[in-house]
Motif scaffolding. Sequence first.
Motif, PDB file in Angstrom:
ATOM      1  N   ALA A  31      12.723  49.734  48.130  1.00  0.00           N
ATOM      2  CA  ALA A  31      13.933  48.978  48.443  1.00  0.00           C
ATOM      3  C   ALA A  31      15.109  49.489  47.611  1.00  0.00           C
ATOM      4  N   ALA A  32      14.870  49.748  46.332  1.00  0.00           N
ATOM      5  CA  ALA A  32      15.931  50.249  45.449  1.00  0.00           C
ATOM      6  C   ALA A  32      16.422  51.613  45.912  1.00  0.00           C
ATOM      7  N   LYS A  33      15.506  52.477  46.312  1.00  0.00           N
ATOM      8  CA  LYS A  33      15.893  53.806  46.782  1.00  0.00           C
ATOM      9  C   LYS A  33      16.742  53.714  48.042  1.00  0.00           C
ATOM     10  N   LEU A  34      16.367  52.827  48.947  1.00  0.00           N
ATOM     11  CA  LEU A  34      17.128  52.644  50.177  1.00  0.00           C
ATOM     12  C   LEU A  34      18.564  52.204  49.880  1.00  0.00           C
ATOM     13  N   LEU A  35      18.734  51.368  48.859  1.00  0.00           N
ATOM     14  CA  LEU A  35      20.053  50.849  48.503  1.00  0.00           C
ATOM     15  C   LEU A  35      20.794  51.731  47.497  1.00  0.00           C
ATOM     16  N   GLY A  36      20.131  52.749  46.983  1.00  0.00           N
ATOM     17  CA  GLY A  36      20.783  53.663  46.044  1.00  0.00           C
ATOM     18  C   GLY A  36      20.977  53.082  44.660  1.00  0.00           C
ATOM     19  N   VAL A  37      20.051  52.230  44.233  1.00  0.00           N
ATOM     20  CA  VAL A  37      20.101  51.638  42.893  1.00  0.00           C
ATOM     21  C   VAL A  37      18.763  51.866  42.209  1.00  0.00           C
ATOM     22  N   PRO A  39      15.355  50.359  40.354  1.00  0.00           N
ATOM     23  CA  PRO A  39      14.600  49.109  40.483  1.00  0.00           C
ATOM     24  C   PRO A  39      14.982  48.073  39.421  1.00  0.00           C
ATOM     25  N   GLY A  40      15.414  48.524  38.257  1.00  0.00           N
ATOM     26  CA  GLY A  40      15.820  47.606  37.191  1.00  0.00           C
ATOM     27  C   GLY A  40      17.106  46.857  37.491  1.00  0.00           C
ATOM     28  N   ASP A  41      17.897  47.356  38.448  1.00  0.00           N
ATOM     29  CA  ASP A  41      19.141  46.680  38.837  1.00  0.00           C
ATOM     30  C   ASP A  41      18.886  45.456  39.712  1.00  0.00           C
ATOM     31  N   ILE A  42      17.712  45.358  40.282  1.00  0.00           N
ATOM     32  CA  ILE A  42      17.392  44.235  41.164  1.00  0.00           C
ATOM     33  C   ILE A  42      17.147  43.000  40.307  1.00  0.00           C
ATOM     34  N   THR A  43      17.978  41.961  40.533  1.00  0.00           N
ATOM     35  CA  THR A  43      17.883  40.756  39.700  1.00  0.00           C
ATOM     36  C   THR A  43      16.883  39.741  40.233  1.00  0.00           C
ATOM     37  N   SER A  44      16.671  39.708  41.544  1.00  0.00           N
ATOM     38  CA  SER A  44      15.608  38.868  42.106  1.00  0.00           C
ATOM     39  C   SER A  44      15.006  39.604  43.294  1.00  0.00           C
ATOM     40  N   PHE A  45      13.725  39.362  43.531  1.00  0.00           N
ATOM     41  CA  PHE A  45      12.984  40.082  44.562  1.00  0.00           C
ATOM     42  C   PHE A  45      11.908  39.161  45.110  1.00  0.00           C
ATOM     43  N   GLU A  46      11.986  38.846  46.408  1.00  0.00           N
ATOM     44  CA  GLU A  46      11.002  37.962  47.031  1.00  0.00           C
ATOM     45  C   GLU A  46      10.504  38.563  48.339  1.00  0.00           C
ATOM     46  N   LEU A  47       9.206  38.447  48.564  1.00  0.00           N
ATOM     47  CA  LEU A  47       8.652  38.831  49.862  1.00  0.00           C
ATOM     48  C   LEU A  47       8.957  37.722  50.845  1.00  0.00           C
ATOM     49  N   SER A  48       9.588  38.045  51.958  1.00  0.00           N
ATOM     50  CA  SER A  48       9.840  37.017  52.958  1.00  0.00           C
ATOM     51  C   SER A  48       8.873  37.145  54.136  1.00  0.00           C
ATOM     52  N   ARG A  49       8.295  38.330  54.305  1.00  0.00           N
ATOM     53  CA  ARG A  49       7.347  38.537  55.399  1.00  0.00           C
ATOM     54  C   ARG A  49       6.429  39.706  55.080  1.00  0.00           C
ATOM     55  N   GLN A  50       5.158  39.550  55.415  1.00  0.00           N
ATOM     56  CA  GLN A  50       4.186  40.624  55.257  1.00  0.00           C
ATOM     57  C   GLN A  50       3.300  40.622  56.498  1.00  0.00           C
ATOM     58  N   SER A  51       3.172  41.777  57.137  1.00  0.00           N
ATOM     59  CA  SER A  51       2.294  41.876  58.293  1.00  0.00           C
ATOM     60  C   SER A  51       1.567  43.211  58.246  1.00  0.00           C
ATOM     61  N   ILE A  52       0.522  43.301  59.028  1.00  0.00           N
ATOM     62  CA  ILE A  52      -0.253  44.534  59.108  1.00  0.00           C
ATOM     63  C   ILE A  52       0.012  45.188  60.458  1.00  0.00           C
ATOM     64  N   GLU A  74      27.603  44.316  47.590  1.00  0.00           N
ATOM     65  CA  GLU A  74      28.425  44.930  48.640  1.00  0.00           C
ATOM     66  C   GLU A  74      28.409  46.450  48.552  1.00  0.00           C
ATOM     67  N   ALA A  75      28.506  46.981  47.341  1.00  0.00           N
ATOM     68  CA  ALA A  75      28.488  48.431  47.170  1.00  0.00           C
ATOM     69  C   ALA A  75      27.132  49.007  47.594  1.00  0.00           C
ATOM     70  N   ALA A  76      26.060  48.296  47.288  1.00  0.00           N
ATOM     71  CA  ALA A  76      24.725  48.786  47.658  1.00  0.00           C
ATOM     72  C   ALA A  76      24.555  48.819  49.169  1.00  0.00           C
ATOM     73  N   VAL A  77      25.060  47.797  49.855  1.00  0.00           N
ATOM     74  CA  VAL A  77      24.939  47.764  51.313  1.00  0.00           C
ATOM     75  C   VAL A  77      25.775  48.891  51.921  1.00  0.00           C
TER      76      VAL A  77
END
Length: 85
Positions: A31-37, A39-52, A74-77
């Motif tokens: 997720a951090a790579k996708l946003l260009g940040v 992983p330590g910059d992420i202040t909260s992280f929650e799984l909202s969905r998991q499927s196989i 905003e900058a990350a998006v």
Amino acid sequence: MIHFLLVITMIRLSNLSLPIDGDVTQLKKKAAKLLGVSPGDITSFELSRQSIDARKKSHVHYVYSVDLSLPEEEAAVRHSGGKAC
């Protein structure tokens, strides 16, 4: 009387895939790579969905949606090219 308004914004990333033996640390890194940040910059992280996804027997994997917060959302998006929705 004093009123407070708390605005909480989050970014939702969908369709992040990981192998069956993947873990939350790998998911956060992806997720951090996708946003260009970092992983330590992420202040909260929650799984909202998991499927196989088992449509292909030779490539069974998890597909996740996650909600996360960043100091500079905003900058990350913008950096992700609008892929983060």
